[in-house]
Scaffold this motif. Structure first.
Motif, PDB file in Angstrom:
ATOM      1  N   GLU A  78       1.173  -1.343   0.416  1.00 19.37           N
ATOM      2  CA  GLU A  78      -0.270   0.101   0.469  1.00 19.37           C
ATOM      3  C   GLU A  78       1.653   1.145  -0.036  1.00 19.37           C
ATOM      4  OE1 GLU A  78      -3.682   0.163   0.056  1.00 19.37           O
ATOM      5  OE2 GLU A  78      -3.140  -1.391  -0.531  1.00 19.37           O
ATOM      6  N   LYS A  83       0.644   5.171  -0.400  1.00 22.21           N
ATOM      7  CA  LYS A  83       0.899   6.501   0.074  1.00 22.21           C
ATOM      8  C   LYS A  83       2.066   7.084  -0.649  1.00 22.21           C
ATOM      9  CE  LYS A  83      -1.912   3.788   3.708  1.00 22.21           C
ATOM     10  NZ  LYS A  83      -2.698   3.259   4.118  1.00 22.21           N
TER      11      LYS A  83
ATOM     12  N   HIS B  55     -13.415   0.362   8.794  1.00 25.85           N
ATOM     13  CA  HIS B  55     -13.161   0.238   7.186  1.00 25.85           C
ATOM     14  C   HIS B  55     -13.662   0.981   6.336  1.00 25.85           C
ATOM     15  CE1 HIS B  55     -12.281  -3.450   8.063  1.00 25.85           C
ATOM     16  NE2 HIS B  55     -13.139  -4.037   8.594  1.00 25.85           N
ATOM     17  N   HIS B  58     -10.459   3.993   4.736  1.00 24.39           N
ATOM     18  CA  HIS B  58      -9.951   3.374   4.016  1.00 24.39           C
ATOM     19  C   HIS B  58      -9.778   5.086   2.121  1.00 24.39           C
ATOM     20  CE1 HIS B  58      -7.097   0.718   5.267  1.00 24.39           C
ATOM     21  NE2 HIS B  58      -8.433  -0.186   5.366  1.00 24.39           N
ATOM     22  N   ASN B  61      -8.324   8.552   4.106  1.00 23.75           N
ATOM     23  CA  ASN B  61      -6.801   8.405   4.499  1.00 23.75           C
ATOM     24  C   ASN B  61      -6.043   8.644   3.660  1.00 23.75           C
ATOM     25  OD1 ASN B  61      -5.331   7.118   6.270  1.00 23.75           O
ATOM     26  ND2 ASN B  61      -5.071   5.547   5.445  1.00 23.75           N
ATOM     27  N   MET B  73      -5.381   5.224   9.897  1.00 22.51           N
ATOM     28  CA  MET B  73      -6.441   4.716  10.356  1.00 22.51           C
ATOM     29  C   MET B  73      -5.946   4.452  11.852  1.00 22.51           C
ATOM     30  SD  MET B  73      -8.075   4.050   6.924  1.00 22.51           S
ATOM     31  CE  MET B  73      -9.248   2.706   7.763  1.00 22.51           C
ATOM     32  N   LEU B 218     -10.013  -1.425   0.025  1.00 25.73           N
ATOM     33  CA  LEU B 218      -9.752  -2.049   0.876  1.00 25.73           C
ATOM     34  C   LEU B 218     -10.866  -1.603   2.193  1.00 25.73           C
ATOM     35  CD1 LEU B 218      -6.137  -1.234   1.852  1.00 25.73           C
ATOM     36  CD2 LEU B 218      -7.156  -3.475   1.178  1.00 25.73           C
ATOM     37  N   ALA B 219     -12.210  -0.581   1.461  1.00 24.43           N
ATOM     38  CA  ALA B 219     -12.466  -0.064   2.493  1.00 24.43           C
ATOM     39  C   ALA B 219     -13.574  -1.783   2.744  1.00 24.43           C
ATOM     40  CB  ALA B 219     -13.365   1.151   2.209  1.00 24.43           C
ATOM     41  N   SER B 240      -4.965  -7.319   1.970  1.00 19.03           N
ATOM     42  CA  SER B 240      -4.728  -6.756   0.624  1.00 19.03           C
ATOM     43  C   SER B 240      -4.265  -7.685   0.302  1.00 19.03           C
ATOM     44  CB  SER B 240      -4.069  -5.363   0.896  1.00 19.03           C
ATOM     45  OG  SER B 240      -2.873  -6.195   1.335  1.00 19.03           O
TER      46      SER B 240
END
Lengths: 343, 343
Positions: A78, A83, B55, B58, B61, B73, B218-219, B240
């Motif tokens: 990720e 990120k 969740h 995500h 974030n 998070m 990922l949510a 993931s």
């Protein structure tokens, strides 16, 4: 049970911990990063890894936050794809990888392009990661067959040491604390055969396993669920005790075993209450910790440096027992590979 | 299948999204926090919640990180017990809770003691959280029976709006983007009965479900695994795609179904390769996204604001289908409660 190289790795853990402790130290390059951190040059500390190397970061993450730093954990996959704004000189990266050359680590090296300083924790001195990093802490686990065990506990040890370095604690004290790790692990493993035998009868009719805990126990909870899946092809899931209450509690019943990590004193009472609540609702739950009713789940009272290391041992016993139930050799991979080279 | 109130909640989602969008706006209190954020008064933005409310964070974030903020998070349970050093005036907290009064939220209010500013996203205007927060964004989902569906998709909508507010984007554009959400959800749900019928035959022999994806997906991956467990007592796990390769891949086989979220364009090729690799090794895997081969997993091309909202819909269909396989009413709780009032 079918004994194999994974079992040998488990039994070799005290030796790996002793070797790792003997090799831990500081370096000029590490000290320079500590000074920059203390001077507020880094706005955040990003802790990264994949699999058990990721989960091992929980105790250090909490330690750094308690010390006042803005620390956060990010899976390397990720970090590199979603990120990568964190790749600036204001970020200090702590990267854990036993091989030091998984697909994500290779990508990190390429994407970061030396913008953020990197501290590596790895078991492979000649790896791409070790060569690239600004500072390196080496674990001394030797070769590991498949499932992470030696490399995981030694990474926990090196990360505890690193926390003490970054928070500028007295390293003589750190050394004394960590000296308890190898004997504690050896004492537990002395009875491994009995533990596995007892667990075989306990787990024979179970289909789902949840490992839940809080705070530093999230390391063993996450790693434990991972190694059960890969060593046994058995579905185990790890999460926080609180997350378990927020929904998954519905799965409680005779086929679902919930192992609740007692953990740090701050939240022990909450964890114990979860065990009680599941049992009262007719589900299967047991405590893992100093007051466990089942012998193989009972751990002595250990300090914060050693507890995360011993917490994984009962789960290793579970991996051996589930393989015995299935008539398989635990930890012999059929599909996965030791080093994940595909993103 | 046994129809019930959970199904009604699912079908009511377009209506809940329309109502929520109509109610979104800014306020003086929110604008003051935006100004402080822009001026660098906050050193970090902590996004917090439990279960599906966690969740759902995500996409926001990632949005905040891409904009240059240090966002992270944290489950509320971990924040209050292990990361309470973050409770300082230099932290901006974004707290999501549909009830606004779960055990952890009550603890957060008590522990934070007004040190950090709090933006609340909640479905309950009169809740403890809404009363306490410095600024509030309300979702307008109405009453929800048990499993989170309406409150989850409307939280995603409100959080996308909040991201645009915090990053100072043109809110007229945000409104135009989010207008697509309700019709997209309605269009998908028009065929819900066919989807469930097809899924029943596909999932009948499956014992384990993995939902995997990357970035904003990922949510849905996390929420989806949660709602399958609570609606169906069926073991589903979310992680993931990269984490799945690092070990759980070993569980691939005829009894394990891996649903891979195609997701954001940046990592689509990697996700597609995972489907191919699992299939080539004899496992069950399918893609969820614009190129899905199975109709109920196929989603149109949606922008970043709408994709996370529609990505959960096929998983909702799975919850209906698994309940039909088991002869149960989906989403009728036996042990859990709608609002988790025990820590």
């Amino acid at each position: 049970m079918i004994e194999g190289e994974y079992l040998q790795d488990i039994l070799d853990q005290p030796h790996a911990l002793e070797n790792t402790l003997a090799g831990l130290g500081t370096s000029k390059s590490l000290q320079q990063l500590v000074d920059r951190l203390k001077d507020g040059k880094f706005h955040r500390v990003v802790l990264t890894g994949m699999g058990s190397s990721f989960h091992a970061l929980h105790p250090l993450n909490l330690d750094l936050i308690s010390h006042g730093f803005t620390a956060l954990m990010v899976e390397t996959s990720e970090l590199v794809h979603y990120k990568n704004h964190f790749f600036t000189p204001k970020t200090l990266i702590i990267a854990v990888s036993q091989s030091g050359q998984s697909a994500e680590i290779v990508r990190l090296i390429e994407m970061n392009a030396k913008r953020s300083a990197v501290i590596a924790v790895t078991n492979t001195e000649e790896s791409a990661l070790a060569q690239y990093a600004n500072a390196v802490l080496l674990t001394q686990s030797g070769r590991e067959f498949s499932v992470s065990c030696k490399t995981y506990v030694t990474a926990l040890m090196a990360l505890k040491w690193l926390g003490d370095v970054l928070c500028e604690r007295d390293l003589r004290y750190s050394g004394r604390e960590l000296k308890h790790a190898a004997p504690a692990v050896a004492a537990y493993l002395a009875d491994w055969n009995d533990y596995v035998g007892n667990l075989v009868s306990k787990l024979n009719d179970i289909r789902h396993l949840f490992l839940v805990g809080r705070g530093p126990s999230l390391a063993a909870v996450g790693t434990g669920a991972l190694i059960v899946k890969e060593a046994d092809h058995f579905h185990a899931e790890g999460m926080s005790s609180a997350a378990f209450r927020h929904g998954p509690l519905e799965m409680s019943g005779p086929e679902t075993f919930v192992l609740v990590f007692s953990g740090d004193t701050r939240t022990r009472a909450l964890n114990r209450r979860l065990v009680d609540d599941i049992q009262q609702q007719g589900g299967c739950a047991e405590l893992l910790g100093e007051d466990a009713s089942t012998e193989c789940f009972r751990l002595g009272e250990h300090g914060a440096a050693v507890r995360p290391i011993v917490e994984i041992l009962p789960v290793q016993m579970i991996t051996l027992a589930l393989a015995a139930c299935a008539g398989r050799e635990p930890g012999r991979f059929e599909l996965a590979t030791k080093v994940t080279t595909t993103e």
